[in-house]
Each structure stands twice: as structure tokens, then as C-alpha cells.
Design a protein around this motif. Sequence first.
Motif, mmCIF file in Angstrom:
data_model
loop_
_atom_site.group_PDB
_atom_site.id
_atom_site.type_symbol
_atom_site.label_atom_id
_atom_site.label_comp_id
_atom_site.label_asym_id
_atom_site.label_seq_id
_atom_site.Cartn_x
_atom_site.Cartn_y
_atom_site.Cartn_z
ATOM 1 N N ILE A 22 0.833 -1.212 0.000
ATOM 2 C CA ILE A 22 0.000 0.000 0.000
ATOM 3 C C ILE A 22 0.864 1.258 0.000
ATOM 4 C CG2 ILE A 22 -1.625 1.370 1.358
ATOM 5 C CD1 ILE A 22 -2.906 -1.242 2.270
ATOM 6 N N ILE A 23 1.856 1.303 0.882
ATOM 7 C CA ILE A 23 2.668 2.523 0.954
ATOM 8 C C ILE A 23 3.551 2.661 -0.296
ATOM 9 C CG2 ILE A 23 2.617 2.583 3.460
ATOM 10 C CD1 ILE A 23 5.888 1.776 2.012
ATOM 11 N N SER A 25 2.564 1.878 -3.310
ATOM 12 C CA SER A 25 1.647 2.456 -4.294
ATOM 13 C C SER A 25 1.509 3.961 -4.099
ATOM 14 C CB SER A 25 0.281 1.776 -4.183
ATOM 15 O OG SER A 25 -0.664 2.412 -5.007
ATOM 16 N N ILE A 26 1.338 4.384 -2.852
ATOM 17 C CA ILE A 26 1.204 5.817 -2.561
ATOM 18 C C ILE A 26 2.489 6.557 -2.921
ATOM 19 C CG2 ILE A 26 0.844 7.518 -0.729
ATOM 20 C CD1 ILE A 26 -0.834 5.410 0.729
ATOM 21 N N HIS A 27 3.611 5.962 -2.573
ATOM 22 C CA HIS A 27 4.913 6.580 -2.865
ATOM 23 C C HIS A 27 5.114 6.779 -4.368
ATOM 24 C CE1 HIS A 27 9.211 7.268 -3.050
ATOM 25 N NE2 HIS A 27 9.392 6.128 -3.691
ATOM 26 N N ASP A 29 2.861 6.933 -6.707
ATOM 27 C CA ASP A 29 1.892 7.902 -7.239
ATOM 28 C C ASP A 29 2.303 9.337 -6.917
ATOM 29 O OD1 ASP A 29 0.306 5.992 -8.399
ATOM 30 O OD2 ASP A 29 -1.094 5.850 -6.716
ATOM 31 N N LEU A 30 2.913 9.540 -5.758
ATOM 32 C CA LEU A 30 3.362 10.882 -5.393
ATOM 33 C C LEU A 30 4.586 11.297 -6.209
ATOM 34 C CD1 LEU A 30 2.999 10.787 -1.494
ATOM 35 C CD2 LEU A 30 1.652 12.157 -3.092
ATOM 36 N N SER A 37 -3.491 4.936 -11.516
ATOM 37 C CA SER A 37 -2.754 4.714 -10.277
ATOM 38 C C SER A 37 -1.862 3.486 -10.398
ATOM 39 C CB SER A 37 -3.737 4.535 -9.112
ATOM 40 O OG SER A 37 -3.048 4.175 -7.939
ATOM 41 N N GLU A 174 4.501 17.571 -5.793
ATOM 42 C CA GLU A 174 4.365 16.135 -5.550
ATOM 43 C C GLU A 174 5.607 15.555 -4.872
ATOM 44 O OE1 GLU A 174 5.209 16.809 -10.007
ATOM 45 O OE2 GLU A 174 3.883 17.605 -8.450
ATOM 46 N N ASN A 178 5.693 13.923 -1.170
ATOM 47 C CA ASN A 178 6.278 12.586 -1.008
ATOM 48 C C ASN A 178 7.367 12.587 0.058
ATOM 49 O OD1 ASN A 178 7.064 9.740 -2.039
ATOM 50 N ND2 ASN A 178 8.952 10.911 -2.213
ATOM 51 N N PHE A 181 5.813 12.433 3.332
ATOM 52 C CA PHE A 181 5.186 11.116 3.494
ATOM 53 C C PHE A 181 6.228 10.052 3.838
ATOM 54 C CE2 PHE A 181 4.001 7.081 1.349
ATOM 55 C CZ PHE A 181 2.902 6.744 2.120
#
Length: 248
Positions: A22-23, A25-27, A29-30, A37, A174, A178, A181
Motif C-alpha cells: 500500500i505505501i 503504491s502511494i509513494h 503515485d506521489l 494509479s 508532488e 512525497n 510522506f
Amino acid sequence: MGAVSFMLYYLYLILFSIFIFIITSIHLDLINPQERSSVGVLVELWTLSYLLSLKLLKNGRQTPASFIRIRCLSVISILFLTSCFIFNSLMTLIMEPIWTPAIIVISIFILLVYQTISLFLHLGISYMDFHLFHVKTARLSKIQWLLLFLFHTLLSVGCYGLFCIDANILEKDELINNLHFIRYICIAINLLSTPMTYQSLLAWNSEKLDFVGIHPETKLHWKGVMKKMENGKWEVDQTPRDHDLCDV
């Protein structure tokens, strides 16, 4: 470790693996915003790694060396994955060659595939004939507990220190988002990987390991203890109370 401890640890490994995907994927995308996505790509990657695990991990007999190795490599792979997140987040500052970010992303994908394979190895799905476990009396010494605490504390401080820069020098929103994050995610990964490090230390210092499996000659259900001899080799303890055969 008892049955409850094993179940909790396996549940932890599954949840930790999901958290990592999950993280990631977020990383991604940022770092590189796109209309599509990266979740879909990572789901496909997980499916591929799952199928690869089923293909590679054939039923066999687990050895003490593989038992220890997989636990140590799991910790090392998490450290490498965290490093990749850090390098990828600071790519505009430290990555001069244009192909360097691509290598980092490929490394992240490889480490994610390994996480799935590692999960299956921990679960022992491919070791039905001979599966090893920590003995219930396995413990870390006070010094080892202290080293474990210092190791993860210093890593957390180091992760935070690496991001003590002015985020505005990254210029793009972005990349700035990131950076904030990943700063806390790396610390979270470090802290959440503590049980994994604990298991690796426990395995590394083990002198005995419980086993459950099938006896190679009688084909009966077999359980007992393996001991590490003075010459470093592991052998099945022949003490009557330390092994048992029964019909299944």
C-alpha cells in the motif's frame, strides 16, 4: 514460541506485507503522478509474485540453515526497500544519471516480489515434509534486547535525520508531499519491522529447533527437536522425550 505466538506472527507478516504494498503504491503515485494509479500495477506484481512462489517453492524438507537464512534476509530486504524509498524521494538531489531512478524503481519491484516469496517461506507452505519452529523456551538475552532497541532507535533517528532538509528545494509539489510522506513512513517501517528483527536474532542464536513432519523411512507423523552440535552441524536429537512417531 507457542501456537498462539506463531499465529500472531504469521498474521503480522501478512498484514505487514499488505502495508508495504500500500505505501509503495502511494509513494510511486506521489513521485510520478499519472492518470492510472500504480495500484493496478502492484496488484499485478503481487499476483505474479504469488504465482512465482507457487512455481518455485516445491514441497520439501526445511533445513536449519534455510530457517535462519530466510529470517535474516527478510530484515535485510526491508532495509534495502527503505533505502530505495529514501533514494527515490531524494532523486532530484542525488541522482545525476537519467537511468538511476529506473534502477531504483526496478529494485523496489524486485524487493516486493521477494516479500511475497519470503512470506510463503515463513509460513512453511513448501515444507510440509519437515517444518522447523522455534522452541517454546527460546529467548533473547538482556544484551540482545538492548541491541535490538538500539538498532531500531538509531535507524529511526537516521531516517528522520536524512530528511532534515528544506523540502522546497525539490521545487515540485508532488516531490515535497512525497518527502513528508516517506519521512514518517520509513520510521514506521523501521518500528513495525521490529518483530521481524526479533525473529532473526532468535533464529541466529538458536541451539535447538522444534520440527514437525514425515519420517523419511517410516512415513509416519514425526515431531521432535534438532540440536546444533559443537561442530556447527544440526542433528535430530535422539533423546526419547525429544522426538515422537505416531500414525496419522
